[in-house]
Design a protein around this motif. Sequence first.
Motif, PDB file in Angstrom:
ATOM      1  N   ARG A  27       0.840  -1.192   0.000  1.00  0.00           N
ATOM      2  CA  ARG A  27       0.000   0.000   0.000  1.00  0.00           C
ATOM      3  C   ARG A  27       0.882   1.251   0.000  1.00  0.00           C
ATOM      4  N   LEU A  28       0.324   2.348  -0.498  1.00  0.00           N
ATOM      5  CA  LEU A  28       1.050   3.611  -0.582  1.00  0.00           C
ATOM      6  C   LEU A  28       0.162   4.740  -0.063  1.00  0.00           C
ATOM      7  N   PHE A  29       0.790   5.895   0.199  1.00  0.00           N
ATOM      8  CA  PHE A  29       0.005   7.062   0.559  1.00  0.00           C
ATOM      9  C   PHE A  29      -0.733   7.587  -0.680  1.00  0.00           C
ATOM     10  N   PRO A  30      -1.864   8.254  -0.493  1.00  0.00           N
ATOM     11  CA  PRO A  30      -2.600   8.809  -1.640  1.00  0.00           C
ATOM     12  C   PRO A  30      -1.693   9.636  -2.544  1.00  0.00           C
ATOM     13  N   GLY A  31      -1.844   9.418  -3.850  1.00  0.00           N
ATOM     14  CA  GLY A  31      -1.044  10.141  -4.827  1.00  0.00           C
ATOM     15  C   GLY A  31       0.225   9.443  -5.244  1.00  0.00           C
TER      16      GLY A  31
END
Length: 292
Positions: A117-121
Amino acid sequence: DLILVCSSVAPDAVDDDGQIAEQLHALADRAAARGLRISYEALAWGRHVNTYERSWDIVRRADHPALGVCLDSFHILSRGSDPAGIRDIPGEKLFFLQLADAPHMDMNVLQGSRHHRLFPGQGAFDLPAFLGHVWAAGYTGPLSLEVFNDVFRQADPRRAGVDALRSLLALAEAVRDPDLGHLPPGVEVGGPALPATPRLHGFAFAELAVDDDCEPAIARTLAALGFTHSGSHRTKPVQLWSHGQARVLLNAQPSAHGAAVAAVGVEVDDPTAAAERATALLAPVLPRTRGA
């Protein structure tokens, strides 16, 4: 006052929406007696309940004021579900929102969720549109980041925290854009709008921090690639190597070990405005004395 309950992943889970709704109603009764609420979330790998549409159908069927749904962008978008249907859920039944981005991966969704998972953007999900649907439905609760990532776990937590908040600031800006989403009347994004994105014209230079041992070898490599030593800093051990519009700075530093990229410069129309935007996105201006 909120307890998150995920859909079952047990292989012998019963595929009966009526029974699930009955059990959640009983649970919500017990929670309400203690001043608590229950938020039901459909895991993307749930045995039977693995879409937000079905979790909402069950919550609606259970019909209890202390029972609502939790929406997680990863569970919804990783399955390719259409988030537009979120607008049809009453805002008061949206109890919690979890946000995460992710790259497109040919991978088991559970493994992707646990490690990538990644941070938004930072990924491939259209989170501005997703958040626009959630806000249009009337959700007024917090934006929670649920980001499982092996790299972030090993990173400086302070830097990760800054990156996390920066991602929310940028996401809020994107939702303000009428081409990407919209805010329903009466809902405001925290804080003033960010300064406009400056117009970029390409890279001005790349700067390498080098030690005494590797500097001559890198200089020979640059010369072999067609670069010429076109200037030296007046007071610092910095060389400028140029080849057409390409520029490389060699910065000899006592603290350097080998060679590493120390900075990348970009050409912009308005450097001051660019710095103001960077500061608003939590990147402080580097304090330094600038000479001739």
